[in-house]
Design a protein around this motif. Structure first.
Motif, PDB file in Angstrom:
ATOM      1  N   THR A 157      20.795  90.247  83.919  1.00 16.56           N
ATOM      2  CA  THR A 157      21.888  90.503  83.101  1.00 16.56           C
ATOM      3  C   THR A 157      22.146  92.188  82.945  1.00 16.56           C
ATOM      4  O   THR A 157      23.386  92.420  82.776  1.00 16.56           O
ATOM      5  N   GLU A 158      21.156  92.882  82.662  1.00 20.81           N
ATOM      6  CA  GLU A 158      21.526  94.407  82.488  1.00 20.81           C
ATOM      7  C   GLU A 158      22.131  94.867  83.702  1.00 20.81           C
ATOM      8  O   GLU A 158      22.797  95.796  83.659  1.00 20.81           O
TER       9      GLU A 158
ATOM     10  N   LEU B 282      16.376  89.156  82.685  1.00 23.39           N
ATOM     11  CA  LEU B 282      16.546  90.466  81.865  1.00 23.39           C
ATOM     12  C   LEU B 282      17.331  91.471  82.920  1.00 23.39           C
ATOM     13  O   LEU B 282      18.244  92.155  82.749  1.00 23.39           O
TER      14      LEU B 282
ATOM     15  N   LYS C 220      25.766  94.395  83.486  1.00 26.70           N
ATOM     16  CA  LYS C 220      26.572  95.077  82.623  1.00 26.70           C
ATOM     17  C   LYS C 220      26.622  96.630  82.886  1.00 26.70           C
ATOM     18  O   LYS C 220      27.659  97.397  82.677  1.00 26.70           O
ATOM     19  N   ASN C 221      25.760  97.141  83.513  1.00 28.78           N
ATOM     20  CA  ASN C 221      25.220  98.794  83.766  1.00 28.78           C
ATOM     21  C   ASN C 221      25.246  99.049  85.200  1.00 28.78           C
ATOM     22  O   ASN C 221      24.225  98.623  85.893  1.00 28.78           O
TER      23      ASN C 221
END
Length: 566
Positions: free
Chosen positions: A136-137, A133, A140-141
């Motif tokens: 992945t985050e 998690l 993206k961020n």
């Protein structure tokens, strides 16, 4: 500003309250929930959606924020709207059913807090799931990625100072619009992100991991200074990050004993000062001040003293440099050399102040008087406000000597000619003038003040009338200056004796005000004074005035709406 929930309508500006209430009644407050103990968050819908966060402790809002661009006061309408939502049941308020699918019904969402929900889910999730998690985050961020890197960097021995510059550049890019500008609300977001990086540096200092903390501070100072060139930093979010970085460097002076770290800080500060990287900002001289905390050798001392000789355009900045030199001389050369430097630069007001204080402590009144009188002569032409301070010192010296004639002379002068009160000159006069002479003295002072016709004189005379309890004089003064705000200023003191007259005066001035002004803001101001008429016991006259205004301005719908709310 702290906001008691049971008195928030008395604390928040009336205009903001009204707009917040309108937002609440139209159902614009969405997703109100307790995200952690005592912390509430909501989305307030409008032309854009804004996020509001409130911290409530003991029924008082102790902290609040909104990501809207409003900066004309301490509280925006979105915060006010959320407060109305929190108080919805206590105030018996109702609102329209919201069209948004995000609506969660009345009041605060009665569910587990966000923090509790996350804790419960993390307890159930596997380590691999959580890692995936985060990975992945973070991919993206960019903001989240930089926060993770900053929080866990102490586990990575390969981190270099370039990484922090890279992180900060990425943060700045994400906050910059296509025109190369950082708007007010983005400056706030950027400031918060950089504050998290500085928090990481603080934690590393506490752990004794100084090198990474040092690189973070250097990078923040350099990159955020560059960001300021194209930013709306009216709230100080970006400049506050530079303040924080410099403060951390200063903190390391007392916590870090590594010669290498201390030398890096010293050299960095002197290099940036010498090149004038921060010139024109307070940080320029702050760098030199920080450097003084890391001096080891006589050569270090000489380098700092040489740089402190560099003249700057601002007289105030040069005076700061003189203070740095004085402190250095005191630490390295002793009190005698430092005092000699101080006396050679006595026109520096901070030095003059220090010298007068020391002379007073030693009861060397002759020297103290000479220093203060010389200050008056030096500064009266170009710095009259500063000259008044030297007069105040003359008064303090006379008080120390119990010299009644001089006390009266200086206190009288300062009461008449000084709009800043370092002391209570009225009370000092009253304590030293003979009772039988008092009326003549204070009447002469009032006459002299009025003759000067300065912008602040009416308020000064009003204060004297209040302290003298000369209510008839105060009433006459108000009648001569029947501005609405002026009437309100003295209403408290006059209401017991002149309530009917105040109501009549408000009536005439409200009519005059609306004859000269149009627009909802002005209508709300007029209605606020109508409410004051009612509080003074003039409801019948207020109703009559409202009827008169409805007849005069029937074609002003906004005014009619505001009168309905009275």
């Amino acid at each position: 500003m702290q906001i008691p929930l049971d008195q928030f309508e008395q604390v928040i500006d009336e205009k903001i309250l009204q707009r917040g209430l309108t937002y609440f009644k139209k159902g614009h407050v969405q997703e109100l929930e307790e995200v952690s103990p005592n912390t509430y968050q909501a989305i307030v819908e409008g032309t854009e959606d804004y996020t509001v966060r409130l911290t409530v402790e003991n029924n008082v809002v102790t902290d609040y924020s909104c990501d809207c661009p409003y900066d004309l006061g301490p509280v925006c309408k979105h915060v006010a709207a959320v407060i109305f939502s929190l108080q919805e049941e206590d105030l018996g308020l109702t609102k329209k059913a919201a069209k948004s699918k995000k609506s969660v019904g009345s009041g605060v969402k009665k569910s587990k807090s966000v923090a509790t929900q996350i804790d419960e889910l993390m307890a159930k999730a596997s380590v691999d799931e959580l890692k995936e998690l985060i990975r992945t985050e973070a991919t993206k961020n960019a903001v989240f990625r930089n926060h993770v890197l900053a929080s866990l960097e102490h586990y990575d021995e390969s981190i270099s100072k370039e990484l922090y510059h890279k992180q900060l550049k990425a943060m700045i890019r994400s906050a910059t619009d296509r025109y190369g500008l950082i708007e007010w609300n983005q400056a706030r977001s950027l400031g918060r992100a950089v504050d998290e990086l500085l928090d990481s540096a603080k934690k590393q200092i506490n752990r004794g991991s100084y090198q990474n903390a040092l690189w973070i501070c250097f990078a923040v100072m350099e990159e955020m200074l560059e960001a300021l060139n194209g930013a709306d930093d009216s709230n100080g979010d970006i400049s506050g990050c530079i303040d924080g970085a410099i403060n951390l460097l200063g903190e390391m002076a007392t916590t870090c004993d590594s010669p290498s770290i201390r030398r890096q800080i010293f050299d960095f500060c002197l290099e940036k000062f010498d090149k004038g990287v921060f010139e024109g900002w307070d940080w320029h001289n702050s760098l030199l001040f920080v450097a003084t905390e890391f001096i080891v050798t006589d050569d270090d001392f000489d380098r700092v003293m040489a740089l402190a000789e560099k003249k700057q355009q601002s007289e105030y900045r040069n005076e700061e440099l003189q203070l740095i030199k004085y402190d250095l001389l005191l630490k390295r050369k002793g009190e005698m050399v430092a005092t000699q430097f101080l006396e050679q630069n006595i026109d520096n007001p901070k030095f003059r102040r220090m010298a007068i204080e020391k002379a007073l402590e030693q009861k060397n009144y002759t020297k103290a008087v000479r220093l203060a009188e010389d200050g008056v002569k030096t500064d009266m032409k170009d710095k009259p406000g500063l000259a008044k301070e030297w007069y105040d010192w003359l008064l303090k010296i006379a008080q120390a000597q119990k010299d009644t004639p001089k006390i009266i002379e200086y206190a009288r002068y300062l009461l008449v000619d000084n709009f800043r009160n370092e002391q209570d000159y009225y009370q000092i006069l009253k304590e030293h003038v003979k009772p039988e002479d008092w009326d003549a003295v204070i009447n002469a002072i009032v006459h002299e003040i009025k003759a000067k016709r300065r912008w602040y004189d009416t308020g000064l005379v009003g204060t004297i009338y209040i302290r003298e309890e000369k209510w008839d004089k105060l009433w006459e003064m108000v009648k001569e200056n029947p501005d609405l705000s002026f009437i309100e200023r003295y209403e408290t003191y006059l209401s017991k004796r002149y309530s009917d007259e105040l109501v009549d005066l408000y009536t005439s001035q409200i009519l005059d005000y609306l004859e000269r002004n149009m627009g909802r803001d002005h209508y709300q101001t007029a209605c606020r004074y109508i409410r004051r008429m009612i509080k003074l016991g003039g409801k019948a006259k207020a109703d009559k005035l409202i009827a008169q205004l409805r007849a005069l301005y029937a074609k002003r719908p906004a005014l009619m709406e505001e009168l309905d709310r009275v």
